[in-house]
Write an enzyme that holds these catalytic residues in place. Structure first.
Site, PDB file in Angstrom:
ATOM      1  N   HIS A   1      -0.542 -39.054  19.602  1.00 42.79           N
ATOM      2  CA  HIS A   1       0.137 -37.764  19.809  1.00 42.79           C
ATOM      3  C   HIS A   1       0.444 -37.122  18.463  1.00 42.79           C
ATOM      4  O   HIS A   1       0.353 -37.762  17.401  1.00 42.79           O
ATOM      5  CB  HIS A   1       1.414 -37.958  20.635  1.00 42.79           C
ATOM      6  CG  HIS A   1       2.544 -38.608  19.883  1.00 42.79           C
ATOM      7  ND1 HIS A   1       3.863 -38.267  20.073  1.00 42.79           N
ATOM      8  CD2 HIS A   1       2.556 -39.586  18.942  1.00 42.79           C
ATOM      9  CE1 HIS A   1       4.637 -39.002  19.297  1.00 42.79           C
ATOM     10  NE2 HIS A   1       3.882 -39.807  18.598  1.00 42.79           N
TER      11      HIS A   1
ATOM     12  N   CYS B   1       1.489 -30.870  19.891  1.00 44.35           N
ATOM     13  CA  CYS B   1       1.227 -31.955  20.853  1.00 44.35           C
ATOM     14  C   CYS B   1       0.231 -31.558  21.942  1.00 44.35           C
ATOM     15  O   CYS B   1      -0.766 -32.258  22.175  1.00 44.35           O
ATOM     16  CB  CYS B   1       2.540 -32.457  21.451  1.00 44.35           C
ATOM     17  SG  CYS B   1       3.409 -31.289  22.534  1.00 44.35           S
TER      18      CYS B   1
ATOM     19  N   HIS C   1       6.773 -32.484  25.767  1.00 44.45           N
ATOM     20  CA  HIS C   1       5.921 -33.240  24.840  1.00 44.45           C
ATOM     21  C   HIS C   1       4.853 -33.983  25.634  1.00 44.45           C
ATOM     22  O   HIS C   1       5.084 -34.410  26.767  1.00 44.45           O
ATOM     23  CB  HIS C   1       6.755 -34.235  24.026  1.00 44.45           C
ATOM     24  CG  HIS C   1       5.992 -34.826  22.875  1.00 44.45           C
ATOM     25  ND1 HIS C   1       5.763 -34.146  21.712  1.00 44.45           N
ATOM     26  CD2 HIS C   1       5.386 -36.036  22.724  1.00 44.45           C
ATOM     27  CE1 HIS C   1       5.059 -34.899  20.880  1.00 44.45           C
ATOM     28  NE2 HIS C   1       4.807 -36.046  21.470  1.00 44.45           N
TER      29      HIS C   1
END
Length: 358
Positions: A333, A273, A321
């Site tokens: 993402h 990520c 994240h």
């Protein structure tokens, strides 16, 4: 009779375990010593009940999340190890340069001492009295005085170089210790990631084919859809961004849609990520730090109500994240292992904050 004995000792074929039987086996394997070491005077403790499919799915989700947390820590330790390596190398170069200067100074001092020895050791007053040319002698004496000053200067320089080299070597020892610690962290985080992902795969293997398909479908829905969604999104024009750099970052992220999630990867063929957001903004000429918990401080914090395309959006209380906001409540993402880079709604995970990079 011999044939009968051979057949009697044959082991029955073992069939692969699936469904509830496999879940029971996985529970026993994951429990480890907790089940194998619980024998009492009354006999062995009863085995724990097999987890339900719902419990398996929940635990797999937790393992994937924990693996992502460990991945960010791994990336941070890797960056710190690289920094420590550069520091150790720079200090080694500095020590080598200073040692070369020290050797040059020592050589010059030795040459000066040799020249003085060869010039003799008569008392200067006697040399003046015996000299047939006092003026020439006085001129030579002034050279000797200057040579003495030079000698003193060389000695001071040598002492200074020795002191500096000692300090440099001490700093190098400290950086070497830091490097060893960072490498130990790397090993620990790498082990944690691999263990959690292996546990997740083992748990997923306990599900029936239908249960596994249902889990993957639900996980895809939470993370923005399956591969077909990613393929359709890849051809869509990037959202209009407020600045040219943000538009470039979004364009890069669109180009990465469909590429696999790989922990610790920063492209160009795979990403995690924070690796994706770092690479996207690097394509726009902006250098971001490596991890989610450092990227959140790499720009100006903004509330969710002020999100604009190009902003970084962060999730979970531990800032584990990150995605790149593209407008319309959506982001690009890298979700998790098994799920490629894709477009997803921002509200699919617990929102933790946002940062405007440029």
């Amino acid at each position: 009779m011999a044939a009968h004995r051979r057949s009697a000792h044959r082991k029955p074929k073992q069939r692969p375990l699936t469904g509830s039987a496999a879940r029971t086996a996985a529970t026993l394997a994951l429990a480890g010593a907790a089940t194998s070491g619980s024998v009492t005077g009354a006999g062995a403790a009863p085995a724990e009940p097999a987890p339900t499919a719902t419990q398996v799915r929940a635990k797999v989700d937790r393992l994937y999340h924990d693996a992502e947390v460990a991945t960010e820590k791994y990336s941070g330790a890797k960056e710190a190890a690289a920094t420590a390596t550069r520091a150790v190398d720079a200090l080694a170069d500095e020590a080598a340069r200073r040692t070369a200067r020290l050797n040059t100074a020592r050589h010059a001092l030795g040459s000066l001492a040799t020249a003085q020895y060869r010039s003799g050791t008569l008392d200067p007053t006697v040399q003046l009295a015996l000299s047939s040319d006092p003026d020439a002698y006085l001129q030579r004496a002034s050279y000797l005085d200057r040579a003495g000053d030079r000698q003193n200067g060389l000695l001071r320089g040598i002492r200074r170089q020795v002191s500096q080299i000692t300090r440099v070597k001490a700093r190098a020892d400290q950086e070497t210790e830091r490097l060893a610690a960072r490498r130990a962290e790397l090993r620990d985080h790498r082990t944690a990631i691999r263990t959690k992902l292996a546990d997740a795969r083992m748990l997923l293997d306990t599900l029936t084919a239908d249960e596994r398909a249902a889990y993957e479908s639900a996980a895809d829905a939470r993370h923005g859809g399956g591969p077909s969604h990613a393929d359709r999104s890849a051809g869509r024009a990037p959202a209009v961004a407020p600045g040219s750099r943000a538009a470039q970052a979004i364009a890069f992220a669109h180009g990465a849609i469909g590429k696999p999630y790989v922990w610790g990867a920063t492209g160009p063929d795979a990403f995690d990520c924070s690796g994706l957001t770092q690479a996207a903004w690097k394509a726009a000429g902006v250098s971001l730090p490596r991890t989610t918990y450092t990227q959140i401080n790499a720009g100006t914090r903004i509330p969710r109500s002020r999100l604009a395309p190009g902003d970084l959006v962060f999730f979970y209380s531990g800032i584990s994240h990150v995605g790149l906001y593209i407008g319309g409540g959506r982001m690009i993402h890298a979700p998790r292992p098994g799920a490629p880079v894709r477009i997803a709604p921002v509200d699919e995970m617990p929102f933790a904050g946002a940062t405007r990079v440029a």
